[in-house]
Write a protein that holds these residues in place. Sequence first.
Motif, PDB file in Angstrom:
ATOM      1  N   PHE A 157      42.269  46.610  40.529  1.00  0.00           N
ATOM      2  CA  PHE A 157      41.416  45.544  41.061  1.00  0.00           C
ATOM      3  C   PHE A 157      40.000  45.718  40.525  1.00  0.00           C
ATOM      4  O   PHE A 157      39.561  46.839  40.262  1.00  0.00           O
ATOM      5  CB  PHE A 157      41.389  45.586  42.592  1.00  0.00           C
ATOM      6  CG  PHE A 157      42.717  45.350  43.234  1.00  0.00           C
ATOM      7  CD1 PHE A 157      43.163  44.066  43.513  1.00  0.00           C
ATOM      8  CD2 PHE A 157      43.540  46.433  43.545  1.00  0.00           C
ATOM      9  CE1 PHE A 157      44.402  43.861  44.098  1.00  0.00           C
ATOM     10  CE2 PHE A 157      44.779  46.225  44.135  1.00  0.00           C
ATOM     11  CZ  PHE A 157      45.213  44.937  44.407  1.00  0.00           C
ATOM     12  N   ASP A 163      32.465  49.577  46.557  1.00  0.00           N
ATOM     13  CA  ASP A 163      33.794  49.378  47.143  1.00  0.00           C
ATOM     14  C   ASP A 163      34.733  50.535  46.817  1.00  0.00           C
ATOM     15  O   ASP A 163      35.614  50.862  47.614  1.00  0.00           O
ATOM     16  CB  ASP A 163      34.415  48.077  46.634  1.00  0.00           C
ATOM     17  CG  ASP A 163      33.727  46.849  47.210  1.00  0.00           C
ATOM     18  OD1 ASP A 163      33.135  46.967  48.297  1.00  0.00           O
ATOM     19  OD2 ASP A 163      33.776  45.784  46.564  1.00  0.00           O
ATOM     20  N   LEU A 171      39.687  45.474  50.012  1.00  0.00           N
ATOM     21  CA  LEU A 171      41.050  44.984  49.771  1.00  0.00           C
ATOM     22  C   LEU A 171      41.564  44.180  50.959  1.00  0.00           C
ATOM     23  O   LEU A 171      42.378  43.259  50.785  1.00  0.00           O
ATOM     24  CB  LEU A 171      41.974  46.165  49.464  1.00  0.00           C
ATOM     25  CG  LEU A 171      41.669  46.874  48.144  1.00  0.00           C
ATOM     26  CD1 LEU A 171      42.557  48.103  47.971  1.00  0.00           C
ATOM     27  CD2 LEU A 171      41.853  45.916  46.962  1.00  0.00           C
ATOM     28  N   HIS A 173      39.597  42.263  52.764  1.00  0.00           N
ATOM     29  CA  HIS A 173      38.936  40.975  52.505  1.00  0.00           C
ATOM     30  C   HIS A 173      39.675  40.210  51.409  1.00  0.00           C
ATOM     31  O   HIS A 173      39.937  39.003  51.549  1.00  0.00           O
ATOM     32  CB  HIS A 173      37.483  41.225  52.091  1.00  0.00           C
ATOM     33  CG  HIS A 173      36.837  40.065  51.403  1.00  0.00           C
ATOM     34  ND1 HIS A 173      36.431  38.932  52.065  1.00  0.00           N
ATOM     35  CD2 HIS A 173      36.545  39.861  50.078  1.00  0.00           C
ATOM     36  CE1 HIS A 173      35.910  38.073  51.193  1.00  0.00           C
ATOM     37  NE2 HIS A 173      35.969  38.613  49.997  1.00  0.00           N
ATOM     38  N   TYR A 174      40.032  40.898  50.339  1.00  0.00           N
ATOM     39  CA  TYR A 174      40.741  40.245  49.239  1.00  0.00           C
ATOM     40  C   TYR A 174      42.084  39.675  49.694  1.00  0.00           C
ATOM     41  O   TYR A 174      42.477  38.571  49.308  1.00  0.00           O
ATOM     42  CB  TYR A 174      40.966  41.248  48.101  1.00  0.00           C
ATOM     43  CG  TYR A 174      41.894  40.728  47.030  1.00  0.00           C
ATOM     44  CD1 TYR A 174      41.472  39.740  46.143  1.00  0.00           C
ATOM     45  CD2 TYR A 174      43.200  41.204  46.919  1.00  0.00           C
ATOM     46  CE1 TYR A 174      42.325  39.248  45.166  1.00  0.00           C
ATOM     47  CE2 TYR A 174      44.052  40.725  45.955  1.00  0.00           C
ATOM     48  CZ  TYR A 174      43.617  39.746  45.086  1.00  0.00           C
ATOM     49  OH  TYR A 174      44.462  39.248  44.130  1.00  0.00           O
ATOM     50  N   SER A 175      42.778  40.425  50.549  1.00  0.00           N
ATOM     51  CA  SER A 175      44.079  39.967  51.031  1.00  0.00           C
ATOM     52  C   SER A 175      43.957  38.657  51.799  1.00  0.00           C
ATOM     53  O   SER A 175      44.750  37.733  51.599  1.00  0.00           O
ATOM     54  CB  SER A 175      44.724  41.041  51.914  1.00  0.00           C
ATOM     55  OG  SER A 175      45.978  40.595  52.406  1.00  0.00           O
ATOM     56  N   THR A 177      41.490  36.407  51.639  1.00  0.00           N
ATOM     57  CA  THR A 177      41.088  35.291  50.782  1.00  0.00           C
ATOM     58  C   THR A 177      42.270  34.806  49.948  1.00  0.00           C
ATOM     59  O   THR A 177      42.372  33.618  49.640  1.00  0.00           O
ATOM     60  CB  THR A 177      39.929  35.691  49.853  1.00  0.00           C
ATOM     61  OG1 THR A 177      40.312  36.807  49.035  1.00  0.00           O
ATOM     62  CG2 THR A 177      38.695  36.052  50.657  1.00  0.00           C
ATOM     63  N   THR A 178      43.172  35.716  49.606  1.00  0.00           N
ATOM     64  CA  THR A 178      44.395  35.322  48.899  1.00  0.00           C
ATOM     65  C   THR A 178      45.345  34.592  49.832  1.00  0.00           C
ATOM     66  O   THR A 178      45.933  33.566  49.471  1.00  0.00           O
ATOM     67  CB  THR A 178      45.094  36.559  48.316  1.00  0.00           C
ATOM     68  OG1 THR A 178      44.206  37.243  47.431  1.00  0.00           O
ATOM     69  CG2 THR A 178      46.356  36.161  47.551  1.00  0.00           C
ATOM     70  N   SER A 186      35.347  37.238  44.002  1.00  0.00           N
ATOM     71  CA  SER A 186      34.560  38.471  44.031  1.00  0.00           C
ATOM     72  C   SER A 186      35.411  39.682  43.670  1.00  0.00           C
ATOM     73  O   SER A 186      34.894  40.687  43.176  1.00  0.00           O
ATOM     74  CB  SER A 186      33.940  38.670  45.420  1.00  0.00           C
ATOM     75  OG  SER A 186      34.947  38.629  46.424  1.00  0.00           O
ATOM     76  N   ILE A 187      36.722  39.606  43.928  1.00  0.00           N
ATOM     77  CA  ILE A 187      37.671  40.658  43.558  1.00  0.00           C
ATOM     78  C   ILE A 187      38.844  39.994  42.857  1.00  0.00           C
ATOM     79  O   ILE A 187      39.354  38.977  43.323  1.00  0.00           O
ATOM     80  CB  ILE A 187      38.178  41.420  44.797  1.00  0.00           C
ATOM     81  CG1 ILE A 187      37.005  42.034  45.566  1.00  0.00           C
ATOM     82  CG2 ILE A 187      39.162  42.520  44.396  1.00  0.00           C
ATOM     83  CD1 ILE A 187      37.413  42.661  46.876  1.00  0.00           C
ATOM     84  N   SER A 188      39.266  40.588  41.753  1.00  0.00           N
ATOM     85  CA  SER A 188      40.374  40.013  40.996  1.00  0.00           C
ATOM     86  C   SER A 188      41.443  41.068  40.747  1.00  0.00           C
ATOM     87  O   SER A 188      41.120  42.241  40.545  1.00  0.00           O
ATOM     88  CB  SER A 188      39.884  39.467  39.647  1.00  0.00           C
ATOM     89  OG  SER A 188      38.894  38.473  39.835  1.00  0.00           O
ATOM     90  N   SER A 198      49.748  39.571  44.775  1.00  0.00           N
ATOM     91  CA  SER A 198      48.814  38.505  45.128  1.00  0.00           C
ATOM     92  C   SER A 198      49.494  37.146  45.084  1.00  0.00           C
ATOM     93  O   SER A 198      49.322  36.313  45.999  1.00  0.00           O
ATOM     94  CB  SER A 198      47.615  38.519  44.177  1.00  0.00           C
ATOM     95  OG  SER A 198      46.926  39.749  44.225  1.00  0.00           O
TER      96      SER A 198
END
Length: 232
Positions: A157, A163, A171, A173-175, A177-178, A186-188, A198
């Motif tokens: 990531f 982070d 992660l 937060h990323y989960s 947003t996915t 902001s995270i890919s 994802s």
Amino acid sequence: AALTDRSPSTSAFPWYRGPAFILLVVLISVYAVGTFIGHDGLGAYLINALLWVSLLLGVRKITNSPKALKVALGIVIVGVVGHVLIQRLAERPAYLWNSVASLVFFSAVLVFLVWALFKAKRVDADTVFAASAVFLLLGIVCAYAFMLVYAADPGAFSLTEADMADPAPALLHYSFTTLTTVGYGSISPMSNMARMISDLEAIIAQLYLAVILARLVSLEIEHSRRAGGGES
């Protein structure tokens, strides 16, 4: 063990005391603890305590069987002892072991609730809260899956240096947003495994919303039709 059927007329709980509502509050607390405290030290203990509570509530949602509840309680005791030993003895980062335990048990609660939802005979407050809890669980379970992917490949990531010190909140937060298909960017995901999980999370989330909405609506229509037929 028989599934519970808590309609408004037969429920043993007011809506705010039912296991699904309490579970929803616990899951929101897990998110808050993971975001603001992190998954190490005190945060790890708090998250695991909430995890064990969620397991018991997930079992309580689908069964009235004392045996099932005793089994769940036994798992909690083993988990607590194991967590303490891991924190004391593990040489690898503690969040890795916490992620493994959390992924297993949150997945178990997720299965319990999905089972309960598709066995429900009508829609009541507890059913709606259970459906909401499942959506949150999808995000939490995938977050722990992302943590395991990151533990195996720190380049999976595109995290900032800040982070990387504690990747769990980022992660999580990323989960979400996915899950909600917001995609701030902001995270890919950089590795194939991270991208695959994802994609699956986004697809499952959309399918879940479509299927569960249709399920709840059809249950309410069927209940209204039967109630109308009984009154005529």
